[in-house]
Enzyme design. Sequence first.
Site, PDB file in Angstrom:
ATOM      1  N   CYS A   1      42.248  40.522  36.289  1.00  0.00           N
ATOM      2  CA  CYS A   1      41.464  41.154  37.208  1.00  0.00           C
ATOM      3  C   CYS A   1      41.587  39.876  38.437  1.00  0.00           C
ATOM      4  O   CYS A   1      42.380  39.195  38.368  1.00  0.00           O
ATOM      5  CB  CYS A   1      40.569  41.134  37.040  1.00  0.00           C
ATOM      6  SG  CYS A   1      39.308  38.708  37.265  1.00  0.00           S
TER       7      CYS A   1
ATOM      8  N   GLU B   1      40.959  34.760  30.187  1.00  0.00           N
ATOM      9  CA  GLU B   1      41.602  33.901  31.702  1.00  0.00           C
ATOM     10  C   GLU B   1      41.227  32.956  31.622  1.00  0.00           C
ATOM     11  O   GLU B   1      41.120  31.674  31.763  1.00  0.00           O
ATOM     12  CB  GLU B   1      42.938  34.756  32.697  1.00  0.00           C
ATOM     13  CG  GLU B   1      43.060  36.312  31.908  1.00  0.00           C
ATOM     14  CD  GLU B   1      42.668  37.800  31.826  1.00  0.00           C
ATOM     15  OE1 GLU B   1      41.191  37.197  31.534  1.00  0.00           O
ATOM     16  OE2 GLU B   1      43.038  37.850  31.993  1.00  0.00           O
TER      17      GLU B   1
HETATM   18  N1  THU Z   1      38.201  41.380  30.908  1.00  0.00           N
HETATM   19  C1  THU Z   1      38.469  40.431  30.674  1.00  0.00           C
HETATM   20  O1  THU Z   1      38.516  39.126  29.968  1.00  0.00           O
HETATM   21  N2  THU Z   1      40.523  39.749  31.803  1.00  0.00           N
HETATM   22  C2  THU Z   1      39.992  40.677  32.904  1.00  0.00           C
HETATM   23  O2  THU Z   1      41.216  40.061  33.539  1.00  0.00           O
HETATM   24  C3  THU Z   1      39.924  41.499  33.127  1.00  0.00           C
HETATM   25  C4  THU Z   1      38.600  41.887  32.497  1.00  0.00           C
HETATM   26  C5  THU Z   1      36.734  41.464  30.507  1.00  0.00           C
HETATM   27  C6  THU Z   1      35.266  40.793  31.131  1.00  0.00           C
HETATM   28  C7  THU Z   1      34.537  41.835  30.674  1.00  0.00           C
HETATM   29  O3  THU Z   1      34.019  41.052  29.745  1.00  0.00           O
HETATM   30  C8  THU Z   1      35.340  42.974  30.126  1.00  0.00           C
HETATM   31  O4  THU Z   1      37.215  42.633  30.001  1.00  0.00           O
HETATM   32  C9  THU Z   1      34.985  44.142  30.851  1.00  0.00           C
HETATM   33  O5  THU Z   1      35.337  44.099  32.618  1.00  0.00           O
END
Ligand code: THU
Length: 133
Positions: free
Chosen positions: A90, A59
Amino acid sequence: MISKPQKNKLINAALKVIKNSHSPHSGFKVGSALLSSKGKIYSGTNVEFDAFTLTVCAERSALFNAISGGEKKYLAIAVATSSKEFIYPCGLCRQALVEFNPNLEVILITKDKKTKSFILKDIIPNYFKLNTV
Ligand code: THU
């Protein structure tokens, strides 16, 4: 709410960029596509590093891409993951996006291409705003 054709285009962009996910540590792939008010789509994927804390979510990756492209007004974001469950952005990404548009439409996409939509501010109540007074 964005139109159905716009929504489909955004979903397809998120599904396209998820293929570029660099996630050697978690194996969790995320692709994101942000629609600007001018109708342009900016994509981003998650990028992981051996120094774990450098990781950037899909994001924010899309957001940085859009800012770098000179746009700061956004209508919607689509987020595709490699999970069969709906995965929500997140806390860091919620805050980053809400600072640009609390009414941003968020579209989640599962591995099986199921979708769910909602408004960003509904998942980040009482978010931080800088008040220098
Ligand atoms: N991740 C995202 O790309 N977006 C989110 O909103 C949550 C987590 C990714 C970060 C990391 O590369 C993987 O997911 C595991 O946490």
